[in-house]
Design an enzyme around this catalytic site. Sequence first.
Site, PDB file in Angstrom:
ATOM      1  CG  HIS A  83      -3.372   5.013  -0.598  1.00 15.95           C
ATOM      2  ND1 HIS A  83      -3.378   3.739  -1.104  1.00 15.95           N
ATOM      3  CD2 HIS A  83      -4.110   5.766  -1.442  1.00 15.95           C
ATOM      4  CE1 HIS A  83      -4.097   3.715  -2.214  1.00 15.95           C
ATOM      5  NE2 HIS A  83      -4.562   4.934  -2.447  1.00 15.95           N
ATOM      6  CB  SER A 130      -0.473  -6.137   4.759  1.00 15.13           C
ATOM      7  OG  SER A 130      -0.395  -6.453   3.411  1.00 15.13           O
ATOM      8  CG  ASP A 176      -2.110   0.860   1.128  1.00 13.37           C
ATOM      9  OD1 ASP A 176      -2.004   1.953   0.565  1.00 13.37           O
ATOM     10  OD2 ASP A 176      -3.180   0.434   1.608  1.00 13.37           O
TER      11      ASP A 176
HETATM   12 CO1  B1M Z   1      -5.848   5.517  -4.202  1.00 12.16          CO
HETATM   13  N1  B1M Z   1      -7.461   4.512  -3.782  1.00 12.16           N
HETATM   14  N2  B1M Z   1      -5.216   4.032  -5.302  1.00 12.16           N
HETATM   15  N3  B1M Z   1      -4.355   6.671  -4.613  1.00 12.16           N
HETATM   16  N4  B1M Z   1      -6.807   6.885  -3.336  1.00 12.16           N
HETATM   17  C1  B1M Z   1      -8.368   5.099  -2.811  1.00 12.16           C
HETATM   18  C2  B1M Z   1      -8.014   4.627  -1.395  1.00 12.16           C
HETATM   19  C3  B1M Z   1      -9.787   4.563  -3.309  1.00 12.16           C
HETATM   20  C4  B1M Z   1     -10.842   4.455  -2.196  1.00 12.16           C
HETATM   21  C5  B1M Z   1     -10.270   5.449  -4.484  1.00 12.16           C
HETATM   22  C6  B1M Z   1     -11.629   5.031  -4.991  1.00 12.16           C
HETATM   23  O1  B1M Z   1     -11.748   4.069  -5.717  1.00 12.16           O
HETATM   24  N5  B1M Z   1     -12.677   5.740  -4.599  1.00 12.16           N
HETATM   25  C7  B1M Z   1      -9.369   3.177  -3.911  1.00 12.16           C
HETATM   26  C8  B1M Z   1      -9.389   1.983  -2.944  1.00 12.16           C
HETATM   27  C9  B1M Z   1     -10.544   1.029  -3.190  1.00 12.16           C
HETATM   28  C10 B1M Z   1     -10.522  -0.078  -2.180  1.00 12.16           C
HETATM   29  O2  B1M Z   1      -9.575  -0.773  -1.987  1.00 12.16           O
HETATM   30  N6  B1M Z   1     -11.650  -0.247  -1.532  1.00 12.16           N
HETATM   31  C11 B1M Z   1      -7.972   3.477  -4.423  1.00 12.16           C
HETATM   32  C12 B1M Z   1      -7.301   2.732  -5.437  1.00 12.16           C
HETATM   33  C13 B1M Z   1      -8.144   1.655  -6.120  1.00 12.16           C
HETATM   34  C14 B1M Z   1      -5.965   2.971  -5.802  1.00 12.16           C
HETATM   35  C15 B1M Z   1      -5.112   2.215  -6.841  1.00 12.16           C
HETATM   36  C16 B1M Z   1      -5.268   0.681  -6.823  1.00 12.16           C
HETATM   37  C17 B1M Z   1      -5.456   2.837  -8.217  1.00 12.16           C
HETATM   38  C18 B1M Z   1      -4.801   2.164  -9.423  1.00 12.16           C
HETATM   39  O3  B1M Z   1      -3.610   2.128  -9.528  1.00 12.16           O
HETATM   40  N7  B1M Z   1      -5.647   1.645 -10.276  1.00 12.16           N
HETATM   41  C19 B1M Z   1      -3.674   2.648  -6.464  1.00 12.16           C
HETATM   42  C20 B1M Z   1      -3.018   1.699  -5.434  1.00 12.16           C
HETATM   43  C21 B1M Z   1      -1.571   2.028  -5.202  1.00 12.16           C
HETATM   44  C22 B1M Z   1      -1.026   1.258  -3.996  1.00 12.16           C
HETATM   45  O4  B1M Z   1      -1.175   1.696  -2.871  1.00 12.16           O
HETATM   46  N8  B1M Z   1      -0.420   0.095  -4.236  1.00 12.16           N
HETATM   47  C23 B1M Z   1      -3.931   3.988  -5.854  1.00 12.16           C
HETATM   48  C24 B1M Z   1      -3.017   5.039  -5.878  1.00 12.16           C
HETATM   49  C25 B1M Z   1      -3.235   6.292  -5.341  1.00 12.16           C
HETATM   50  C26 B1M Z   1      -2.279   7.468  -5.517  1.00 12.16           C
HETATM   51  C27 B1M Z   1      -0.794   7.055  -5.444  1.00 12.16           C
HETATM   52  C28 B1M Z   1      -2.539   8.098  -6.873  1.00 12.16           C
HETATM   53  C29 B1M Z   1      -2.769   8.453  -4.379  1.00 12.16           C
HETATM   54  C30 B1M Z   1      -2.012   8.283  -3.039  1.00 12.16           C
HETATM   55  C31 B1M Z   1      -0.921   9.305  -2.847  1.00 12.16           C
HETATM   56  C32 B1M Z   1      -0.381   9.293  -1.445  1.00 12.16           C
HETATM   57  O5  B1M Z   1      -0.978   8.836  -0.499  1.00 12.16           O
HETATM   58  N9  B1M Z   1       0.829   9.814  -1.329  1.00 12.16           N
HETATM   59  C33 B1M Z   1      -4.201   7.953  -4.147  1.00 12.16           C
HETATM   60  C34 B1M Z   1      -5.195   8.730  -3.480  1.00 12.16           C
HETATM   61  C35 B1M Z   1      -4.855  10.183  -3.170  1.00 12.16           C
HETATM   62  C36 B1M Z   1      -6.463   8.178  -3.103  1.00 12.16           C
HETATM   63  C37 B1M Z   1      -7.674   8.895  -2.467  1.00 12.16           C
HETATM   64  C38 B1M Z   1      -8.302   9.778  -3.565  1.00 12.16           C
HETATM   65  C39 B1M Z   1      -7.409   9.762  -1.257  1.00 12.16           C
HETATM   66  C40 B1M Z   1      -6.717   9.052  -0.083  1.00 12.16           C
HETATM   67  C41 B1M Z   1      -6.341  10.074   0.951  1.00 12.16           C
HETATM   68  O6  B1M Z   1      -5.188  10.476   1.030  1.00 12.16           O
HETATM   69  N10 B1M Z   1      -7.342  10.576   1.701  1.00 12.16           N
HETATM   70  C42 B1M Z   1      -8.581   7.654  -2.045  1.00 12.16           C
HETATM   71  C43 B1M Z   1     -10.070   7.959  -2.095  1.00 12.16           C
HETATM   72  C44 B1M Z   1     -10.632   8.315  -0.739  1.00 12.16           C
HETATM   73  O7  B1M Z   1     -10.076   8.011   0.308  1.00 12.16           O
HETATM   74  N11 B1M Z   1     -11.797   8.876  -0.769  1.00 12.16           N
HETATM   75  C45 B1M Z   1      -8.007   6.546  -2.836  1.00 12.16           C
HETATM   76  C46 B1M Z   1      -7.162  11.668   2.686  1.00 12.16           C
HETATM   77  C47 B1M Z   1      -6.643  11.094   4.009  1.00 12.16           C
HETATM   78  C48 B1M Z   1      -6.504  12.240   5.019  1.00 12.16           C
HETATM   79  O8  B1M Z   1      -7.625  10.197   4.477  1.00 12.16           O
HETATM   80  O9  B1M Z   1      -6.098   8.203   4.137  1.00 12.16           O
HETATM   81  O10 B1M Z   1      -8.532   7.885   4.815  1.00 12.16           O
HETATM   82  P1  B1M Z   1      -7.278   8.671   4.882  1.00 12.16           P
HETATM   83  O11 B1M Z   1      -6.821   8.803   6.397  1.00 12.16           O
HETATM   84  C49 B1M Z   1      -7.713   9.164   7.434  1.00 12.16           C
HETATM   85  C50 B1M Z   1      -8.397   7.957   8.103  1.00 12.16           C
HETATM   86  O12 B1M Z   1      -8.565   6.853   7.245  1.00 12.16           O
HETATM   87  C51 B1M Z   1      -7.569   7.694   9.309  1.00 12.16           C
HETATM   88  O13 B1M Z   1      -7.102   8.979   9.686  1.00 12.16           O
HETATM   89  C52 B1M Z   1      -6.818   9.748   8.510  1.00 12.16           C
HETATM   90  C53 B1M Z   1      -7.074  11.195   8.825  1.00 12.16           C
HETATM   91  O14 B1M Z   1      -8.329  11.432   9.419  1.00 12.16           O
HETATM   92  N12 B1M Z   1      -6.399   6.824   9.259  1.00 12.16           N
HETATM   93  C54 B1M Z   1      -5.960   6.226  10.399  1.00 12.16           C
HETATM   94  C55 B1M Z   1      -5.560   6.509   8.257  1.00 12.16           C
HETATM   95  N13 B1M Z   1      -4.593   5.715   8.698  1.00 12.16           N
HETATM   96  C56 B1M Z   1      -4.803   5.534  10.031  1.00 12.16           C
HETATM   97  C57 B1M Z   1      -4.097   4.814  10.993  1.00 12.16           C
HETATM   98  C58 B1M Z   1      -4.582   4.818  12.299  1.00 12.16           C
HETATM   99  C59 B1M Z   1      -5.731   5.506  12.645  1.00 12.16           C
HETATM  100  C60 B1M Z   1      -6.437   6.223  11.709  1.00 12.16           C
HETATM  101  O15 B1M Z   1      -3.988   4.161  13.298  1.00 12.16           O
HETATM  102  C61 B1M Z   1      -2.789   3.530  13.051  1.00 12.16           C
END
Ligand code: B1M
Length: 213
Positions: A102, A156, A100
Amino acid sequence: METLVKDIHTAVMEGQSEVVQEKVKAAITAGIPAEIILNEGMVSALAEVGHLFEEGEYFVPEMLISARAMQAGMALLKPALKEADIKSSGKVIIGTVKGDLHDIGKNLVAMMLEGAGFEIVDLGTDVAPDKFVSAVRETNAGIVAMSALLTTTMPSMNTTINALKESGVRDQIKIMIGGAPVTEAYAHQIGADGYAPDASRAVALAKSILSVS
Ligand code: B1M
């Protein structure tokens, strides 16, 4: 005030890092609370980017430049997100699990924990189970914190917990997990000590599992 937050939202969606930085600086100067800039300006923009990606209107490059723009803004918010009365609360090893890439959410959690006085050992993204194990052996951390954003990488977390058990270090640390697809039920299922849905609740959880006030 509202206009600045809207401008930040638009600039994150359009991936304009320089505009994000300029507007975040202006918002801080205007006295807009860091939490509003973060949640209403940036986190909500990335959620919208995610929807557009699901609908096939945005592709990976657009997601990536939006993510970079958000990180540029987050760097400026870091000092403002720190709590005033900082005392050492313990050490946390944090990483996004294997497979992963992200890291925005993980970075935000790390930043908030640091702001609350925790010392952070950030292993980055795509962290293999044995790297978590080595970090536990090499540091005197109290918590291992794992983040996953993909349903395909959630297992993982389980593999990492098993590796920590097999290497005999599981009982030395508490384990917390989070990330958009992760749930409390999943935390119970894999034997983690806690789950937090967002960064501020991750701080509360870390304090509670280490009994820090
Ligand atoms: Co990706 N991506 N992405 N992506 N991406 C998602 C996660 C996705 C939901 C988009 C969608 O389809 N709507 C989807 C996942 C679907 C699923 O599995 N259910 C997805 C996908 C499919 C993919 C790829 C497979 C796309 C492809 O290549 N075809 C690919 C995978 C790459 C890989 O990881 N191997 C991919 C790639 C990417 C980018 C590289 C382009 C980029 C990441 C860049 C980076 O992180 N440096 C990216 C992005 C930006 C996203 C979205 C748009 C935004 C994620 C984000 O940063 N959110 C995302 C869509 C979405 O989430 N709506 C998506 C903002 C962040 C502040 O929130 O990370 O949720 P979040 O963290 C929150 C909480 O979750 C929590 O606290 C945080 C703050 O409040 N939290 C924790 C997080 N970690 C925690 C740990 C804790 C406690 C709380 O304790 C340890």
